[in-house]
Design a protein around this motif. Structure first.
Motif, PDB file in Angstrom:
ATOM      1  N   VAL A 138      -2.252  25.870  14.550  1.00  0.00           N
ATOM      2  CA  VAL A 138      -2.710  24.500  14.811  1.00  0.00           C
ATOM      3  C   VAL A 138      -2.131  24.023  16.134  1.00  0.00           C
ATOM      4  O   VAL A 138      -1.165  24.601  16.649  1.00  0.00           O
ATOM      5  CB  VAL A 138      -2.280  23.548  13.672  1.00  0.00           C
ATOM      6  N   PRO A 139      -2.703  22.973  16.729  1.00  0.00           N
ATOM      7  CA  PRO A 139      -2.169  22.464  18.000  1.00  0.00           C
ATOM      8  C   PRO A 139      -0.705  22.020  17.860  1.00  0.00           C
ATOM      9  O   PRO A 139      -0.333  21.385  16.875  1.00  0.00           O
ATOM     10  CB  PRO A 139      -3.082  21.270  18.314  1.00  0.00           C
ATOM     11  N   ARG A 140       0.100  22.384  18.836  1.00  0.00           N
ATOM     12  CA  ARG A 140       1.488  21.943  18.849  1.00  0.00           C
ATOM     13  C   ARG A 140       1.534  20.465  19.233  1.00  0.00           C
ATOM     14  O   ARG A 140       0.913  20.051  20.216  1.00  0.00           O
ATOM     15  CB  ARG A 140       2.287  22.765  19.871  1.00  0.00           C
ATOM     16  N   PRO A 141       2.234  19.630  18.458  1.00  0.00           N
ATOM     17  CA  PRO A 141       2.235  18.190  18.740  1.00  0.00           C
ATOM     18  C   PRO A 141       3.028  17.854  19.998  1.00  0.00           C
ATOM     19  O   PRO A 141       3.959  18.571  20.370  1.00  0.00           O
ATOM     20  CB  PRO A 141       2.905  17.592  17.496  1.00  0.00           C
ATOM     21  N   THR A 187       0.403  29.145  23.959  1.00  0.00           N
ATOM     22  CA  THR A 187       1.681  28.428  23.924  1.00  0.00           C
ATOM     23  C   THR A 187       1.520  27.003  23.439  1.00  0.00           C
ATOM     24  O   THR A 187       2.506  26.359  23.120  1.00  0.00           O
ATOM     25  CB  THR A 187       2.332  28.417  25.325  1.00  0.00           C
ATOM     26  N   ASN A 188       0.309  26.486  23.376  1.00  0.00           N
ATOM     27  CA  ASN A 188       0.080  25.122  22.908  1.00  0.00           C
ATOM     28  C   ASN A 188      -0.282  25.062  21.430  1.00  0.00           C
ATOM     29  O   ASN A 188      -0.751  24.042  20.949  1.00  0.00           O
ATOM     30  CB  ASN A 188      -1.038  24.458  23.736  1.00  0.00           C
ATOM     31  N   THR A 189      -0.103  26.167  20.729  1.00  0.00           N
ATOM     32  CA  THR A 189      -0.356  26.190  19.298  1.00  0.00           C
ATOM     33  C   THR A 189       0.923  26.581  18.561  1.00  0.00           C
ATOM     34  O   THR A 189       1.891  27.020  19.170  1.00  0.00           O
ATOM     35  CB  THR A 189      -1.479  27.171  18.934  1.00  0.00           C
ATOM     36  N   MET A 190       0.892  26.425  17.253  1.00  0.00           N
ATOM     37  CA  MET A 190       2.048  26.787  16.434  1.00  0.00           C
ATOM     38  C   MET A 190       1.573  27.208  15.051  1.00  0.00           C
ATOM     39  O   MET A 190       0.461  26.874  14.634  1.00  0.00           O
ATOM     40  CB  MET A 190       2.999  25.595  16.301  1.00  0.00           C
ATOM     41  N   ARG A 191       2.421  27.925  14.343  1.00  0.00           N
ATOM     42  CA  ARG A 191       2.144  28.258  12.953  1.00  0.00           C
ATOM     43  C   ARG A 191       2.576  27.095  12.074  1.00  0.00           C
ATOM     44  O   ARG A 191       3.633  26.508  12.287  1.00  0.00           O
ATOM     45  CB  ARG A 191       2.914  29.510  12.521  1.00  0.00           C
ATOM     46  N   ALA A 192       1.783  26.790  11.071  1.00  0.00           N
ATOM     47  CA  ALA A 192       2.121  25.714  10.157  1.00  0.00           C
ATOM     48  C   ALA A 192       1.517  25.994   8.786  1.00  0.00           C
ATOM     49  O   ALA A 192       0.506  26.693   8.666  1.00  0.00           O
ATOM     50  CB  ALA A 192       1.607  24.374  10.688  1.00  0.00           C
ATOM     51  N   VAL A 193       2.169  25.456   7.759  1.00  0.00           N
ATOM     52  CA  VAL A 193       1.595  25.481   6.416  1.00  0.00           C
ATOM     53  C   VAL A 193       0.618  24.317   6.336  1.00  0.00           C
ATOM     54  O   VAL A 193       0.988  23.166   6.565  1.00  0.00           O
ATOM     55  CB  VAL A 193       2.679  25.332   5.340  1.00  0.00           C
ATOM     56  N   VAL A 194      -0.629  24.607   6.034  1.00  0.00           N
ATOM     57  CA  VAL A 194      -1.666  23.581   5.960  1.00  0.00           C
ATOM     58  C   VAL A 194      -2.232  23.561   4.543  1.00  0.00           C
ATOM     59  O   VAL A 194      -2.581  24.607   3.986  1.00  0.00           O
ATOM     60  CB  VAL A 194      -2.791  23.851   6.977  1.00  0.00           C
ATOM     61  N   PHE A 195      -2.305  22.381   3.965  1.00  0.00           N
ATOM     62  CA  PHE A 195      -2.933  22.212   2.650  1.00  0.00           C
ATOM     63  C   PHE A 195      -4.320  21.626   2.873  1.00  0.00           C
ATOM     64  O   PHE A 195      -4.477  20.555   3.438  1.00  0.00           O
ATOM     65  CB  PHE A 195      -2.108  21.268   1.782  1.00  0.00           C
ATOM     66  N   VAL A 196      -5.337  22.347   2.421  1.00  0.00           N
ATOM     67  CA  VAL A 196      -6.709  21.867   2.568  1.00  0.00           C
ATOM     68  C   VAL A 196      -7.533  22.346   1.386  1.00  0.00           C
ATOM     69  O   VAL A 196      -7.474  23.517   0.999  1.00  0.00           O
ATOM     70  CB  VAL A 196      -7.328  22.334   3.911  1.00  0.00           C
ATOM     71  N   ASP A 197      -8.270  21.413   0.788  1.00  0.00           N
ATOM     72  CA  ASP A 197      -9.150  21.712  -0.351  1.00  0.00           C
ATOM     73  C   ASP A 197      -8.429  22.474  -1.464  1.00  0.00           C
ATOM     74  O   ASP A 197      -8.932  23.470  -2.007  1.00  0.00           O
ATOM     75  CB  ASP A 197     -10.374  22.498   0.120  1.00  0.00           C
ATOM     76  N   GLY A 198      -7.224  22.027  -1.780  1.00  0.00           N
ATOM     77  CA  GLY A 198      -6.489  22.588  -2.912  1.00  0.00           C
ATOM     78  C   GLY A 198      -5.760  23.881  -2.650  1.00  0.00           C
ATOM     79  O   GLY A 198      -5.194  24.477  -3.571  1.00  0.00           O
TER      80      GLY A 198
END
Length: 330
Positions: free
Chosen positions: A49-52, A31-42
Motif C-alpha cells: 500500500v502507499p507509504r503515508p 520506495t513509496n509503498t510498504m507492506r501492511a496488514v489490510v482487512f477487507v471484506d472479512g
C-alpha cells in the motif's frame, strides 16, 4: 545515408533517457509503498500500500513492533464492506520523517506511539503529542505493548482516581494488558494492590507487585473483600456492578468497559467513572516509570506481521497474561 545515420543516432539518444526515466519511476514507486496488514471484506491480507506522508504536527515512524488490543479486532468487525482497514494503534519504532522541521521530534529517535491510521504496517503516522521516547531498558517488542494499556491504566488510577499511598486498590482482571499495567502503576504509587485472576497467573501478578491475588474461579470476590478505596474494572459490566459492594463509602469504581449505573453508585455513596479513549498524551510518564524500573511489559506471545490474523484471534479468545506482539521489522 548520412541522414538515416543521423536520424538513428537521435533515436538512440532519446530512447536511453526514456528507459532511465521508466527505471527511476519504477524505483520511486517501489520506495513509496510498504507492506501492511489490510482487512477487507472479512479477510486479513498482506498488501503493498502507499507509504503515508506526515503532515504538520505529525511524524512518520518505521515500525519495529506493534501490539494487539481488543479495540483492533473490534474495529475490523465494524468495517463497512469494501473498506480497507489497517488495524492497530500501539507501536514502537524509529522516526524516519517529520511534518515539522522545528517540531519536538527528530529523524532517528527511537519512540513509542499511538498511530492515527493503523500500526500493523512497515510505516505509521502519529501525532507529535501521541509520541514518547522509547524506554531505554525495554526491547522494541516490550515497548510496543505500552501505549494503549499503559495509558488506559494511567488515566484510570492517576488522572481519575488519583491513587494515594496506603490506599487499597482492586484490579479486576489483573493479568490482562490493562490489568497488568494497572497493578504496576498502583504499586508505584504506594497502594496495597489486590488483583483478581486465574491461578495460572498468580506468579506473574506477584512479580508485577500484587500484594494479594484472588482466584475468581474458587471464590466470589465480593464475599472476600471489603473497604476498597479504588476498583479498576477491566472485565465486564456485571463485574463492575458486583464491585460496588466491596468499595468503602467515598470510594471510586473506574471501568474500562463503561461506568456502572449512576443510581447504584449514588445509593452506595461512591463515584463511578470510565477511562475514555487513549490519546497518547501520558506516554512520557509511562516511559519515565519504565526507566525507573517500576514498569514493564510481560509478553505472552510474539507473531510475525504475516500472522496478524492468528494474533488477533488469540486476543479475541481472552485469558492471556500480558501482551501479544507483532514483529514488523528489524
Amino acid at each position: 545515408m548520412r541522414a538515416r545515420t543521423h536520424e538513428s543516432h537521435i533515436v538512440r539518444l532519446s530512447v536511453a533517457p526514456m528507459v532511465l526515466c521508466l527505471f527511476a519511476n519504477s524505483m520511486a514507486s517501489a520506495t513509496n509503498t510498504m507492506r501492511a496488514v489490510v482487512f477487507v471484506d472479512g479477510q486479513f491480507q498482506i498488501q503493498s500500500v502507499p507509504r503515508p506522508e506526515p503532515q504538520a504536527g505529525e511524524v512518520r515512524i518505521r515500525v519495529r513492533a506493534a501490539s494487539v488490543n481488543p479495540v483492533d479486532w473490534k474495529q475490523t468487525a465494524h468495517a463497512s464492506s469494501g473498506t480497507l482497514v489497517i488495524p492497530g494503534r500501539d507501536l514502537s519504532g524509529v522516526i524516519d520523517a517529520v511534518g515539522d522541521a522545528v517540531g519536538p521530534w527528530k529523524v532517528g529517535q527511537a519512540v513509542i506511539a499511538l498511530a492515527t491510521g493503523g500500526s500493523y504496517a512497515e510505516y505509521a503516522i502519529a501525532a507529535v503529542k501521541a509520541v514518547a521516547a522509547k524506554p531505554q531498558h525495554l526491547s522494541f517488542e516490550e515497548a510496543a505493548g505500552i501505549p494503549v494499556v499503559g495509558e488506559t491504566a494511567w488515566r484510570a488510577l492517576v488522572t481519575i482516581a488519583n491513587v494515594q499511598r496506603g490506599q487499597r486498590v482492586l484490579i479486576q482482571g489483573g493479568a490482562g494488558g490493562v490489568g497488568s499495567a494497572a497493578v504496576q502503576i498502583a504499586k508505584a504509587r504506594g497502594a496495597y494492590v489486590i488483583a483478581t485472576a486465574s491461578p495460572s497467573h498468580n506468579e506473574l501478578l506477584r512479580s508485577l507487585g500484587a500484594d494479594e491475588v484472588v482466584d475468581y474461579h474458587s471464590v466470589h470476590f465480593e464475599e472476600k473483600l471489603k473497604d476498597i478505596d479504588v476498583v479498576l474494572n477491566t472485565v465486564d459490566v456485571d463485574t463492575g456492578s458486583r464491585s460496588i459492594a466491596v468499595l468503602k463509602p467515598g470510594g471510586i469504581l473506574v471501568s474500562v468497559s463503561g461506568a456502572s449505573p449512576g443510581a447504584q453508585c449514588e445509593a452506595a455513596r461512591i463515584r463511578c467513572a470510565a477511562t475514555g479513549h487513549a490519546t497518547g498524551e501520558t506516554l512520557a510518564s509511562l516511559t519515565e516509570l519504565a526507566d525507573e524500573g517500576k514498569f514493564r511489559i510481560h509478553i505472552e506471545r510474539t507473531f510475525p506481521l504475516a500472522e496478524a490474523a492468528q494474533a488477533l484471534e488469540l486476543n479475541r479468545q481472552g485469558h492471556t497474561g500480558g501482551k501479544i506482539i507483532l514483529e514488523v521489522s528489524h
